[in-house]
Enzyme design. Structure first.
Site, PDB file in Angstrom:
ATOM      1  N   LYS B  66       0.847  -1.211   0.000  1.00  0.00           N
ATOM      2  CA  LYS B  66       0.000   0.000   0.000  1.00  0.00           C
ATOM      3  C   LYS B  66       0.876   1.253   0.000  1.00  0.00           C
ATOM      4  CE  LYS B  66      -4.353  -1.375   2.136  1.00  0.00           C
ATOM      5  NZ  LYS B  66      -4.593  -1.616   3.562  1.00  0.00           N
ATOM      6  N   SER B 165      -8.127  12.485  15.932  1.00  0.00           N
ATOM      7  CA  SER B 165      -9.158  11.894  16.774  1.00  0.00           C
ATOM      8  C   SER B 165     -10.368  11.655  15.883  1.00  0.00           C
ATOM      9  CB  SER B 165      -9.468  12.822  17.953  1.00  0.00           C
ATOM     10  OG  SER B 165     -10.507  12.310  18.744  1.00  0.00           O
ATOM     11  N   TYR B 179     -13.842   2.393  20.777  1.00  0.00           N
ATOM     12  CA  TYR B 179     -13.286   3.405  19.874  1.00  0.00           C
ATOM     13  C   TYR B 179     -13.284   4.769  20.557  1.00  0.00           C
ATOM     14  CZ  TYR B 179     -12.481   6.065  15.572  1.00  0.00           C
ATOM     15  OH  TYR B 179     -11.968   6.903  14.613  1.00  0.00           O
ATOM     16  N   LYS B 183     -10.192   7.292  21.556  1.00  0.00           N
ATOM     17  CA  LYS B 183     -10.096   8.641  21.014  1.00  0.00           C
ATOM     18  C   LYS B 183     -10.208   9.723  22.091  1.00  0.00           C
ATOM     19  CE  LYS B 183      -9.372   7.737  16.648  1.00  0.00           C
ATOM     20  NZ  LYS B 183      -8.037   8.020  16.064  1.00  0.00           N
TER      21      LYS B 183
END
Lengths: 352, 314
Positions: B66, B165, B179, B183
């Site tokens: 990638k 974030s 999650y 964050k």
């Protein structure tokens, strides 16, 4: 114009009365099962004493069996109550699950375990960072995940509580607390999301935000605290563990999402209300009215802190000075704000 | 009202003098921008933008293939070579090697991230651990690796550490316990870190994008719980290049919080909390709109909880 605003206020109050969700709730403690992690000392132990004396059945989880047995004895002495003790490290899910299953279905889960090692990130070992994240944050996930299934299946129809003990360092990040604040801020993200997930099960999430509290953990922390951290943290004073426990229990019983413990804590809570839920329409009203003012207070605190930091560096390193735009500071020593709680505080510890 | 109009200039003046840290401009041209998670999504879009503004860019990611595609696409677009480095941010030694090979960094963009939405009751603890390890611990690893050289930079100009974030880092939503935890954690890290690094002329920015069109979002959408979609699915979806542009502008003005669109601004005002604010004018807006934004917040939450109970009743 002023008249217009005054007319508006009662409508705002009325609006809030109808819209605040989740609704207020009363969570009884008496005869219910309170499970406290990190319960063998400090705030956890104080909570255990208090809950036991209010007629709750208490279980304690901690690492050290010896500390747990001392705690058990001290509670038996003071309130005659028998507490169950379970030894496990919250980082190990299987051990936590076993303890939770042995303890039996939980009504009030108090996730209070925590480690704190203050240090500038530049100087701090990453293993210490990992330690704090693993115990304070990941450990809390482990405990919740272990306890949730049985909590969801309770038969009694009464409201239950999942309470997370955070810290004022979980409301504002301070010099020396990158890892600790990261772990404690994380608890709030967890809590806000979790409340939405468990509200239908009549489980209510509370997050308690104590200031520096007189505990064995704090004594250890204070020994290694960077000087600047001490100076900045003094803005909020300190409390005794039993005082924190009292405030915490009141907050838990009223299902309050955010539970502050002292005056500065209340101001911080209102300034950082953010998107936290507020069940009490009157509190909501105060948050709306005072929000702007408290943001101003928060900005003044930041102004003070950054000036302190600058002054400290100028005195201690003598080199890089940030370009100043404002009024010149009088004298070589800059006094940092000390809040009312620390003036009235009963804990004496040496400051610079 | 009249009182307020009279008060406003004094307030503005007060704010002008008290906002800390002081405003600063961080040049990008000719400087070294190091982007983690830089091979796709917002990271790649940031690389495009930074190069077009004359920066020297390095990308860190896990997949070499990638990274090479990214390198090729950037070379095609701008005729410029970017440095590419493979490492998993969970592996400090690998990150350290990459950072040392890349050379002293001026603008560190900690952008990598993983998101797997799921109600905690149903979610595997491995997934929780993955998000905390990559998004939060991984960020500590990157910062720790890059800091020493950033602190001894020769050029005296202001440097930046920018943390990617999410709006989920401003509000926790159903399905995002892990999650959001990771964050929110970035913000605690950022507030403390800014106090530690201000004397080194290093400036922290935290970026709060909404859903952004990236390969990551496509993956996430496939597994999002229905309730999450109901609550959060109706917000705007931005293009990665728009997020990149606003991000870079925010980094250049050393804004502590960078938000997007009206909803983002409202969220920022609502969650300003005790975070620093360098712009006295933005501070003024925060004060002015704080009451309204808390009111809107409470309405928003009320809606959410009503939807949840309605959905449960069905």
């Amino acid at each position: 114009m002023v008249f217009f605003s005054l007319i508006l206020l009662p409508f705002v109050l009325l609006l809030l009365y109808f819209i605040v969700r989740p609704r207020p709730v009363i969570i009884p403690i008496k005869n219910r099962h309170v499970f406290i992690t990190g319960g063998s000392s400090g705030i956890g132990l104080a909570l255990a004493h208090r809950a036991a004396s209010e007629g709750a059945r208490v279980s304690l989880l901690a690492r050290s069996l010896k500390n747990l047995e001392e705690a058990k004895q001290s509670i038996r002495h003071s309130s005659g109550a028998d507490v169950s003790i379970f030894s496990a490290d919250v980082r190990y899910y299987d051990a936590v699950q076993k303890a939770v299953n042995d303890a039996g279905p939980i009504d009030i889960l108090v996730i209070n375990q925590g480690v704190f090692v203050p240090q500038e990130l530049e100087k701090q070992g990453l293993d210490e960072v990992k330690f704090m994240l693993d115990v304070n944050l990941m450990g809390s996930f482990n405990v919740i995940k272990a306890a949730l299934p049985l909590m969801k299946q309770r038969m009694d129809g009464l409201p239950a509580s999942i309470t997370l003990i955070s810290s004022q360092a979980g409301q504002v990040g301070i010099y020396g607390y990158t890892a600790y604040s990261a772990s404690k801020f994380g608890l709030r993200g967890l809590a806000e999301a979790l409340q939405q997930e468990v509200i239908v099960d009549n489980i209510h999430v509370s997050v308690v935000f104590p200031p520096d509290t007189d505990t064995p953990g704090f004594k250890q922390e204070n020994e290694v605290r960077p000087e600047l951290t001490k100076i900045l943290a003094a803005s909020s004073g300190s409390m005794r563990a039993d005082e924190v426990a009292n405030k915490a229990l009141v907050g838990i019983q009223s299902g309050s999402f955010i539970v502050p413990c002292n005056l500065e804590g209340h101001m911080l809570a209102m300034a950082t209300a953010g998107l936290s839920p507020q069940r009490y329409f009157l509190m909501a009203f105060i948050e709306v009215i005072l929000g702007g003012l408290l943001r101003l207070v928060a900005l003044i605190f930041q102004w003070n802190w950054y000036r302190c930091i600058e002054q400290w560096h100028a005195n201690n390193k003598g080199e890089f000075a940030i370009k100043e735009l404002s009024i010149s500071t009088p004298g070589p020593v800059y006094v940092c704000f000390i809040g009312p709680s620390s003036v009235l505080g009963r804990i004496e510890w040496s400051r610079i | 009202m009249l009182i307020f109009i009279v008060l406003a200039p004094f307030l503005l003046l007060l704010l002008y003098f008290i906002v800390q840290p002081q405003p600063v401009n961080i040049p990008i041209k000719g400087r070294h921008v190091f982007i983690t998670g830089g091979s796709s999504g917002i990271g790649l879009a940031l690389a495009h933008k930074a190069i077009s503004e004359g920066a020297r860019v390095s990308l860190l990611a896990r997949s070499l293939s990638k990274l090479e595609e990214a390198k090729k696409s950037l070379h095609l677009a701008y005729g410029v070579d970017v440095g590419i480095f493979t490492a998993d941010v969970r592996d400090y030694d690998a990150v350290k090697r990459a950072v040392v090979d890349a050379g002293p960094i001026d603008v560190l963009v900690v952008n990598h991230g993983i998101f797997v939405p799921q109600a905690l009751e149903k979610q595997d603890l491995d997934e929780v651990k993955l998000m905390i390890d990559v998004n939060l611990m991984g960020s500590f690893n990157v910062i720790k690796a890059a800091l020493p050289l950033m602190k001894v930079r020769k050029d005296n100009r202001p440097a930046s550490i920018a943390l990617m974030s999410s709006q989920a880092g401003q509000v926790g939503i159903y399905g995002y316990s892990a999650y959001s935890a990771s964050k929110f954690g970035l913000r605690g890290l950022a507030e403390a870190l800014q106090q530690e690094l201000i004397s080194d002329n290093i400036h922290i920015s935290v970026i709060y994008p909404p859903d952004t069109e990236t390969p990551g979002l496509e993956e996430e959408r496939k597994i999002r719980p229905e309730m999450t979609n109901m609550i959060a699915g109706s917000g705007s979806v931005l293009k990665a290049e728009d997020v990149a542009k606003k991000t870079l502008d925010g980094i250049k003005s050393a804004s502590f919080s960078i938000s997007f669109k009206m909803e983002g601004q409202m969220l920022a005002i609502a969650t300003a909390g005790a975070s620093p604010q360098r712009s006295f004018f933005t501070a003024f807006l925060e004060l002015l709109f704080s009451p309204l934004s808390r009111l809107i917040t409470l309405l928003f939450l009320s809606n959410i909880y009503r939807s949840i109970s309605k959905s449960h009743a069905n």
